[in-house]
Enzyme design. Structure first.
Site, PDB file in Angstrom:
ATOM      1  N   ASP A 167      39.494 -51.898 -80.240  1.00  0.00           N
ATOM      2  CA  ASP A 167      39.409 -53.313 -79.852  1.00  0.00           C
ATOM      3  C   ASP A 167      39.755 -54.250 -81.004  1.00  0.00           C
ATOM      4  OD1 ASP A 167      37.118 -52.867 -81.364  1.00  0.00           O
ATOM      5  OD2 ASP A 167      35.961 -54.375 -80.260  1.00  0.00           O
ATOM      6  N   ASP A 191      35.783 -51.606 -83.676  1.00  0.00           N
ATOM      7  CA  ASP A 191      34.563 -50.804 -83.537  1.00  0.00           C
ATOM      8  C   ASP A 191      34.469 -50.082 -82.200  1.00  0.00           C
ATOM      9  OD1 ASP A 191      34.103 -53.133 -82.164  1.00  0.00           O
ATOM     10  OD2 ASP A 191      32.221 -53.640 -83.176  1.00  0.00           O
ATOM     11  N   ARG A 192      35.373 -50.389 -81.259  1.00  0.00           N
ATOM     12  CA  ARG A 192      35.316 -49.699 -79.968  1.00  0.00           C
ATOM     13  C   ARG A 192      36.401 -48.630 -79.877  1.00  0.00           C
ATOM     14  NH1 ARG A 192      33.772 -53.798 -75.137  1.00  0.00           N
ATOM     15  NH2 ARG A 192      32.222 -55.004 -76.302  1.00  0.00           N
ATOM     16  N   ASP A 218      38.178 -55.866 -83.353  1.00  0.00           N
ATOM     17  CA  ASP A 218      37.652 -55.655 -84.698  1.00  0.00           C
ATOM     18  C   ASP A 218      37.479 -54.181 -85.051  1.00  0.00           C
ATOM     19  OD1 ASP A 218      35.594 -55.459 -82.822  1.00  0.00           O
ATOM     20  OD2 ASP A 218      34.061 -56.027 -84.283  1.00  0.00           O
ATOM     21  N   SER A 236      35.548 -59.852 -81.711  1.00  0.00           N
ATOM     22  CA  SER A 236      35.721 -58.514 -81.166  1.00  0.00           C
ATOM     23  C   SER A 236      36.748 -58.437 -80.045  1.00  0.00           C
ATOM     24  CB  SER A 236      34.362 -57.989 -80.719  1.00  0.00           C
ATOM     25  OG  SER A 236      34.468 -56.651 -80.355  1.00  0.00           O
ATOM     26  N   HIS A 237      36.298 -58.057 -78.843  1.00  0.00           N
ATOM     27  CA  HIS A 237      37.230 -57.827 -77.731  1.00  0.00           C
ATOM     28  C   HIS A 237      37.641 -59.121 -77.034  1.00  0.00           C
ATOM     29  CE1 HIS A 237      33.152 -58.002 -76.333  1.00  0.00           C
ATOM     30  NE2 HIS A 237      33.580 -58.293 -75.128  1.00  0.00           N
ATOM     31  N   LYS A 291      29.386 -49.371 -84.853  1.00  0.00           N
ATOM     32  CA  LYS A 291      30.176 -48.441 -84.068  1.00  0.00           C
ATOM     33  C   LYS A 291      31.572 -48.386 -84.681  1.00  0.00           C
ATOM     34  CE  LYS A 291      30.975 -51.829 -80.323  1.00  0.00           C
ATOM     35  NZ  LYS A 291      29.987 -52.919 -80.472  1.00  0.00           N
TER      36      LYS A 291
HETATM   37  C1  VG1 Z   1      29.035 -56.303 -75.209  1.00  0.00           C
HETATM   38  C2  VG1 Z   1      28.680 -54.860 -74.875  1.00  0.00           C
HETATM   39  C3  VG1 Z   1      27.712 -54.315 -75.894  1.00  0.00           C
HETATM   40  C4  VG1 Z   1      28.305 -54.443 -77.295  1.00  0.00           C
HETATM   41  C5  VG1 Z   1      28.712 -55.884 -77.549  1.00  0.00           C
HETATM   42  C6  VG1 Z   1      29.437 -56.050 -78.864  1.00  0.00           C
HETATM   43  O1  VG1 Z   1      27.877 -57.093 -75.189  1.00  0.00           O
HETATM   44  O2  VG1 Z   1      28.150 -54.776 -73.571  1.00  0.00           O
HETATM   45  O3  VG1 Z   1      27.400 -52.983 -75.584  1.00  0.00           O
HETATM   46  O4  VG1 Z   1      27.388 -54.051 -78.268  1.00  0.00           O
HETATM   47  O5  VG1 Z   1      29.586 -56.342 -76.518  1.00  0.00           O
HETATM   48  O6  VG1 Z   1      30.580 -55.262 -78.897  1.00  0.00           O
HETATM   49  P1  VG1 Z   1      27.462 -58.022 -73.948  1.00  0.00           P
HETATM   50  O7  VG1 Z   1      26.230 -58.739 -74.389  1.00  0.00           O
HETATM   51  O8  VG1 Z   1      28.626 -58.901 -73.667  1.00  0.00           O
HETATM   52  O9  VG1 Z   1      27.232 -57.060 -72.815  1.00  0.00           O
HETATM   53  V1  VG1 Z   1      31.878 -55.775 -79.808  1.00  0.00           V
HETATM   54  O10 VG1 Z   1      32.971 -54.561 -79.888  1.00  0.00           O
HETATM   55  O11 VG1 Z   1      32.430 -57.034 -78.772  1.00  0.00           O
HETATM   56  O12 VG1 Z   1      31.298 -56.352 -81.188  1.00  0.00           O
HETATM   57 CO    CO Z   2      34.281 -54.911 -81.275  1.00  0.00          CO
END
Ligand code: VG1
Ligand code: CO
Length: 548
Positions: free
Chosen positions: A282, A286-287, A284, A113-114, A381
């Site tokens: 982001d 989804d953000r 992948d 992801s990010h 998302k």
């Molecule tokens: C973070 C965010 C959470 C989100 C998760 C996955 O998790 O706070 O809200 O669902 O990333 O997002 P954490 O445990 O680091 O707070 V993604 O776009 O990185 O799949």
């Molecule tokens: Co993501």
């Protein structure tokens, strides 16, 4: 067909976090590491034999290698067919849409992801179930348990098994398994065209509305180009950083004011005019981050606005069924739900907790403060979807982003909101901070800070209203009588040290005070958080690394 049984030994660190298993690329490159996890997933699924799966990733470094390995393992595990995104690419929401459309058994998404990519960066893998959503906790725990006892995995071997050509659309075969390379964008773009008024948005662009979409060299480039530029007629060049790169151009594909620097500079120019609308997604896809001309929309506010207007989009003409937000997200959407007379659910962080509520039609929109918004159109998302919601809304209301947001605050009041992240702190410091906090939390109720008493303080526990499963230890929440909250959590997606997240919000009804700087408005609460949790003393950090 030569199926090889390879003997292996467990790795002790394969428990999926908030969203899948995320590790440094070098960890995934260890012999058997990826294979162990994938076999643990396959072993944890019932009746997998003969099924269809979906597979794709955000294009980060190691994506193509991992896909070839997973394909050989899938064939050896008697999977009948795999749908793979061309070039090995699929955004997270696209995987969800494709699983649903093709009624696949599930899917594997390769992404961190990010988190940054490249040989020194992160890699990740996550399994999604037949509803298109992330595996629920029960399954991720089963996968982890399996990974602790694994002794062998199955993979095709031998010269006769050439690599699959990921860039050639159409059907190929691997042993007895069919591999279909599909266009990564089409199914998703078609779905979007059913949910929104594309003609209306086209008119908006043809009348000179301008926007910039920053794909951050991650997965949404091809999606945004096809939908915004090709189908909706936005000017070419609307999508910037639109080529997915293995290392995201060295950037951090996280759409916030800190990391989406190029976009922010365009929407907040030192001089001259800015585009009407800005958005980013982001790694992948989804953000989403939503910006107006010199204006930033807090993700929790975006969720509230979209919930309040959901029934004006063609795909949601049946109206708002109910809403859900993750516990640390602001309570702005709660006020919308109250006014509309629908249920509002508070879930732990992570999209997997929305799945049951969406499946049972208790809700049709949900979101998280971390730039995540989505609906029942998929079970993830969805960044591009959120951007289209805003475009459709702007086209309908003929108002600017700022105008829409201010009108919302006037009607519902404003929830000032910020999140402070302390990244890569020592595990021992994080553990001390939380064990001290947990010891203290029971005695906080009734204590007065500034002008307000604490009326609730606990370690958040969630009981899923659909299957009654219980998730404990989901973050410390402290609620003040003055409609203010402080939340403490540890990240479950980081790959280095621990990341402390502290979330702050306070409600302000009076429109005369809707224009205050957020950090200034929340400054007293930020001080109380340090008084309560001794952040500076315990972590040795004087300021957060990232403020969103
Ligand atoms: C973070 C965010 C959470 C989100 C998760 C996955 O998790 O706070 O809200 O669902 O990333 O997002 P954490 O445990 O680091 O707070 V993604 O776009 O990185 O799949
Ligand atoms: Co993501």
């Amino acid at each position: 067909m030569t199926v090889q049984l390879v003997s292996t030994q467990p790795f002790d660190d394969q428990r999926p976090g908030t969203s899948g298993l995320r590790k440094k690329v070098s960890v995934f490159q260890q012999a058997h590491y990826l294979e162990n996890f994938v076999q643990s997933v396959f072993d944890s699924l019932d009746n997998l034999k003969g099924q269809t799966l979906v597979l794709g990733g955000d294009g980060r470094y190691y994506n193509r290698d991992a896909i070839q390995t997973i394909l050989k393992m899938a064939s050896a595990n008697d999977i009948k067919k795999i749908l793979v995104g061309g070039g090995g690419l699929l955004s997270t929401p696209a995987v969800s849409a494709i699983i649903r459309k093709h009624q696949a058994y599930g899917g594997l998404i390769l992404s961190a992801s990010h988190n940054p990519g490249g040989p020194e960066g992160d890699f990740g893998i996550k399994y999604n179930i037949a509803n298109g959503g992330p595996a629920p906790e029960k399954l991720t725990e089963a996968i982890f348990a399996r990974s602790q006892h694994i002794s062998e995995y199955k993979i095709l071997s031998g010269e006769e098994f050439n690599e699959i050509d990921l860039d050639r659309l159409g059907v190929q075969s691997l042993g007895d398994m069919e591999v279909e390379i599909i266009d990564p964008v089409n199914d998703y773009a078609d779905l979007m065209s059913q949910l929104f008024d594309f003609d209306l948005i086209k008119t908006l662009f043809s009348e000179g509305f301008t926007m910039v979409f920053d794909a951050m060299h991650a997965i949404t480039g091809p999606y945004a180009r096809e939908i915004l530029e090709n189908r909706l007629g936005a000017a070419s060049g609307t999508v910037i950083n639109g080529e997915p790169l293995e290392d995201f151009g060295g950037g951090h594909p996280d759409p916030n004011l800190v990391h989406a620097k190029e976009l922010v500079e365009r929407l907040f120019p030192v001089e001259g005019d800015a585009p009407d609308f800005g958005a980013a997604s982001d790694g992948d896809g989804d953000r989403n981050m939503i910006l107006g001309k010199r204006f930033y929309v807090t993700p929790s506010d975006s969720l509230a606005v979209l919930a309040a207007n959901l029934d004006s989009f063609p795909g949601y003409s049946n109206g708002l069924l109910g809403v859900a937000r993750s516990m640390p997200s602001s309570m702005a959407v709660d006020r919308v739900a109250e006014k509309m007379g629908v249920e509002c659910f508070e879930t732990p962080t992570g999209w997997k907790f929305f799945g049951n509520l969406l499946d049972s039609q208790r809700i049709n929109i949900c979101g998280e403060e971390s730039f995540g918004t989505g609906s029942d159109h998929v079970r993830e998302k969805d960044g591009v979807w959120a951007v289209l919601c805003w475009l459709n809304l702007i086209a309908l209301r003929k108002q600017s982003v700022e105008g829409i947001m201010r009108a919302h605050w006037r009607e519902y009041g404003r929830n000032y909101y910020t999140r402070h992240d302390y990244e890569n702190i020592k595990q021992s410091a994080a553990q001390k901070l939380f064990s001290d906090l947990r010891n203290k939390v029971g005695s906080l109720v009734g204590k007065c800070y500034g002008d307000s008493d604490i009326i609730l303080a606990d370690d958040f526990q969630y009981t899923d209203p659909v299957d009654n499963s219980i998730s404990e230890g989901q973050g410390i929440r402290i609620l003040f009588k003055s409609d203010a909250r402080i939340i403490f959590r540890l990240s479950g997606t980081g790959t280095q040290g621990a990341t402390l997240r502290v979330y702050f919000e306070r409600y302000e009804k009076d429109a005369d005070f809707h224009d205050v700087d957020t950090q200034a408005y929340l400054a007293p609460l930020i001080q109380y958080a340090d008084d309560i949790a001794c952040i500076k003393d315990t972590t040795g950090r004087l300021i957060p690394d990232v403020i969103t």
